[in-house]
Design an enzyme around this catalytic site. Structure first.
Site, mmCIF file in Angstrom:
data_model
loop_
_atom_site.group_PDB
_atom_site.id
_atom_site.type_symbol
_atom_site.label_atom_id
_atom_site.label_comp_id
_atom_site.label_asym_id
_atom_site.label_seq_id
_atom_site.Cartn_x
_atom_site.Cartn_y
_atom_site.Cartn_z
ATOM 1 N N ASP A 128 0.842 -1.204 0.000
ATOM 2 C CA ASP A 128 0.000 0.000 0.000
ATOM 3 C C ASP A 128 0.879 1.256 0.000
ATOM 4 O O ASP A 128 0.361 2.373 -0.134
ATOM 5 C CB ASP A 128 -0.993 -0.004 1.171
ATOM 6 N N SER A 129 2.195 1.085 0.108
ATOM 7 C CA SER A 129 3.130 2.204 -0.096
ATOM 8 C C SER A 129 2.929 2.815 -1.483
ATOM 9 O O SER A 129 3.422 3.915 -1.743
ATOM 10 C CB SER A 129 4.579 1.737 0.078
ATOM 11 N N ASP B 232 -0.898 -6.211 -0.288
ATOM 12 C CA ASP B 232 -1.254 -5.577 0.979
ATOM 13 C C ASP B 232 -2.764 -5.382 1.059
ATOM 14 O O ASP B 232 -3.405 -4.994 0.079
ATOM 15 C CB ASP B 232 -0.613 -4.179 1.051
ATOM 16 N N LYS C 298 -1.261 -9.547 2.874
ATOM 17 C CA LYS C 298 -0.600 -9.088 4.095
ATOM 18 C C LYS C 298 -1.506 -8.120 4.837
ATOM 19 O O LYS C 298 -2.127 -7.257 4.226
ATOM 20 C CB LYS C 298 0.742 -8.412 3.775
ATOM 21 N N GLU D 29 -1.671 -5.541 8.460
ATOM 22 C CA GLU D 29 -0.897 -4.916 9.530
ATOM 23 C C GLU D 29 -1.486 -5.319 10.876
ATOM 24 O O GLU D 29 -2.702 -5.364 11.040
ATOM 25 C CB GLU D 29 -0.890 -3.388 9.374
ATOM 26 N N GLU E 285 8.831 -4.087 10.705
ATOM 27 C CA GLU E 285 9.216 -2.799 10.112
ATOM 28 C C GLU E 285 9.766 -1.834 11.152
ATOM 29 O O GLU E 285 9.141 -1.596 12.183
ATOM 30 C CB GLU E 285 8.001 -2.180 9.400
HETATM 31 N N1 LIG Z 1 8.769 5.061 -0.049
HETATM 32 C C1 LIG Z 1 8.430 4.405 1.061
HETATM 33 N N2 LIG Z 1 9.337 3.577 1.613
HETATM 34 C C2 LIG Z 1 9.037 2.899 2.758
HETATM 35 O O1 LIG Z 1 9.883 2.119 3.234
HETATM 36 C C3 LIG Z 1 7.760 3.086 3.349
HETATM 37 C C4 LIG Z 1 6.837 3.923 2.687
HETATM 38 N N3 LIG Z 1 7.199 4.588 1.568
HETATM 39 N N4 LIG Z 1 5.574 4.090 3.162
HETATM 40 C C5 LIG Z 1 5.106 3.205 4.187
HETATM 41 C C6 LIG Z 1 6.158 2.947 5.176
HETATM 42 C C7 LIG Z 1 6.548 4.194 5.970
HETATM 43 N N5 LIG Z 1 7.953 4.009 6.197
HETATM 44 C C8 LIG Z 1 8.790 5.003 6.766
HETATM 45 C C9 LIG Z 1 8.752 6.285 6.271
HETATM 46 C C10 LIG Z 1 9.541 7.277 6.793
HETATM 47 C C11 LIG Z 1 10.394 7.015 7.852
HETATM 48 C C12 LIG Z 1 11.214 8.154 8.357
HETATM 49 O O2 LIG Z 1 11.630 9.004 7.603
HETATM 50 N N6 LIG Z 1 11.478 8.255 9.646
HETATM 51 C C13 LIG Z 1 12.254 9.384 10.163
HETATM 52 C C14 LIG Z 1 11.413 10.313 10.975
HETATM 53 C C15 LIG Z 1 10.346 10.965 10.202
HETATM 54 C C16 LIG Z 1 9.419 11.824 11.063
HETATM 55 O O3 LIG Z 1 9.645 11.948 12.251
HETATM 56 O O4 LIG Z 1 8.447 12.338 10.505
HETATM 57 C C17 LIG Z 1 13.348 8.887 11.061
HETATM 58 O O5 LIG Z 1 14.449 9.449 10.965
HETATM 59 O O6 LIG Z 1 13.104 7.999 11.865
HETATM 60 C C18 LIG Z 1 10.439 5.717 8.359
HETATM 61 C C19 LIG Z 1 9.642 4.718 7.801
HETATM 62 C C20 LIG Z 1 8.392 2.774 5.634
HETATM 63 N N7 LIG Z 1 7.417 2.516 4.572
HETATM 64 C C1 LIG Z 2 7.044 -1.215 3.782
HETATM 65 C C2 LIG Z 2 6.374 -2.484 3.328
HETATM 66 C C3 LIG Z 2 6.605 -3.612 4.257
HETATM 67 C C4 LIG Z 2 4.909 -2.237 3.101
HETATM 68 O O1 LIG Z 2 4.033 -2.639 3.825
HETATM 69 C C5 LIG Z 2 4.549 -1.486 1.892
HETATM 70 O O2 LIG Z 2 5.421 -1.253 1.029
HETATM 71 O O3 LIG Z 2 3.372 -1.130 1.776
HETATM 72 MG MG LIG Z 3 2.187 -1.650 3.516
#
Ligand SMILES: Nc1nc(=O)c2c([nH]1)NC[C@@H]1CN(c3ccc(C(=O)N[C@@H](CCC(=O)O)C(=O)O)cc3)CN21
Ligand SMILES: CC(C)C(=O)C(=O)O
Ligand SMILES: [Mg+2]
EC number: 2.1.2.11
Length: 282
Positions: free
Chosen positions: A44-45, A83, A112, A114, A181
């Site tokens: 769903d990303s 998803d 899948k 959540e 994750e």
């Molecule tokens: N392009 C993309 N890649 C991904 O891996 C992903 C998605 N989208 N969408 C669904 C989830 C969301 N995910 C993410 C997205 C952003 C952070 C991230 O940037 N975390 C930052 C803090 C951001 C904040 O506080 O707003 C960090 O440094 O922890 C982590 C996981 C992983 N998944």
């Molecule tokens: C980040 C992965 C595990 C996911 O659920 C997605 O891409 O939607």
């Molecule tokens: Mg997902």
């Protein structure tokens, strides 16, 4: 029937790492399958990387079905996982079942969801009717609003307990793997040791049974990548260079060249024909 089945994936635990990548369309899925990925996953990303949404919350079942169909058409070998989007399984078990069936009928080999502990009943029902399920714990992006953004999970005892409880509930309900994750690597290691089903990590370190990444992140075609991503290529940069080149050649007239178009060899023949047509039309 594709080559890689849920049984193949389960038997890989402790023997061979599981490779998983997202894909959202036909040409990408063809490449992923030919590259030998074990699981090709319509995440769903796609709401974020394909549709430009700020989170995954707005993704619909209709979108998931259309993209699953496109990916499924391309894949011959890998297991195709889809998803369940936000809102498609929370209201009640029956609605979750109906929506899982739609994804299977679009060509997915498994779905899948959540969470784990909160969806034991749904997982059990799906597995009993023959729909293989993967669970997902740690950071679960469908809780974006309550979490107040995406962050690392598993620092507190409460979070560690929740993650382990989800994984154990999924194992017991019959899920064939679990995605972990953005959790601390120690927590992912503990879960991997405590459950008999494979763990597939994303931002969860090396002590898991497999890894998953988002297509656009690892290829360099998405700007806001999470901090745990390794960029394996700069395809975004390559696309931009190619388009700048194309634009330049259109502007200076060097495209199209001789090999890109067709013309009359006998110019007199064309003149006669054109004269007749012009006469008729005047
Ligand atoms: N392009 C993309 N890649 C991904 O891996 C992903 C998605 N989208 N969408 C669904 C989830 C969301 N995910 C993410 C997205 C952003 C952070 C991230 O940037 N975390 C930052 C803090 C951001 C904040 O506080 O707003 C960090 O440094 O922890 C982590 C996981 C992983 N998944
Ligand atoms: C980040 C992965 C595990 C996911 O659920 C997605 O891409 O939607
Ligand atoms: Mg997902």
């Amino acid at each position: 029937m594709r080559e890689i089945t849920p049984r193949t994936i389960m038997e890989m635990k402790g023997k061979e790492k599981i490779s998983m990548i997202t894909a959202y369309d036909y040409p990408s899925a063809l490449i992923a399958d030919r590259a030998g990925m074990d699981i090709i996953f319509i995440g769903d990303s796609l709401g974020m990387v394909v549709y430009g949404e700020p989170s995954t919350l707005a993704v619909s079942m209709d979108q998931m079905v259309l993209h699953t169909r496109a990916v499924a058409k391309a894949v011959k070998r890998a297991l195709v996982l889809a998803d369940m989007p936000f809102g498609s399984y929370e209201v009640d078990v029956e609605e979750g079942i109906r929506n899982a069936i739609r994804l299977i009928q679009a060509g997915a080999d498994a779905v899948k969801i959540e969470g784990g502990y909160d969806h034991k009943k749904l997982v059990k029902r799906l597995v009993r009717m023959g729909i293989p399920v993967i669970g997902h714990t740690g950071l679960t992006p469908q809780r974006y609003l309550r979490l107040g953004g995406y962050r690392l999970m598993g620092e507190t005892e409460e979070e560690i307990e929740e993650i382990l409880r989800d994984a154990k509930a999924l194992e017991k309900a019959g899920a064939f793997a679990v995605v972990l994750e953005f959790t601390l690597a120690d927590v992912a290691k503990l879960v991997t040791e405590e459950v008999s089903i494979p763990t597939i990590g994303i931002g969860a370190g090396p002590y898991v049974d497999g890894q998953v990444l988002v297509w656009h992140d690892l290829l360099g075609i998405y700007e806001n990548v999470p901090p745990f991503v390794k960029k394996y290529a700069d395809i975004g940069g390559m696309i931009r260079l190619a388009l700048e080149n194309y634009r330049e050649e259109v502007k200076n007239g060097s495209f199209p060249a001789k090999e890109h178009y067709w013309e009359f060899l006998d110019k007199e023949e064309f003149k006669r024909k054109a004269r007749k047509v012009l006469e008729r039309l005047s």
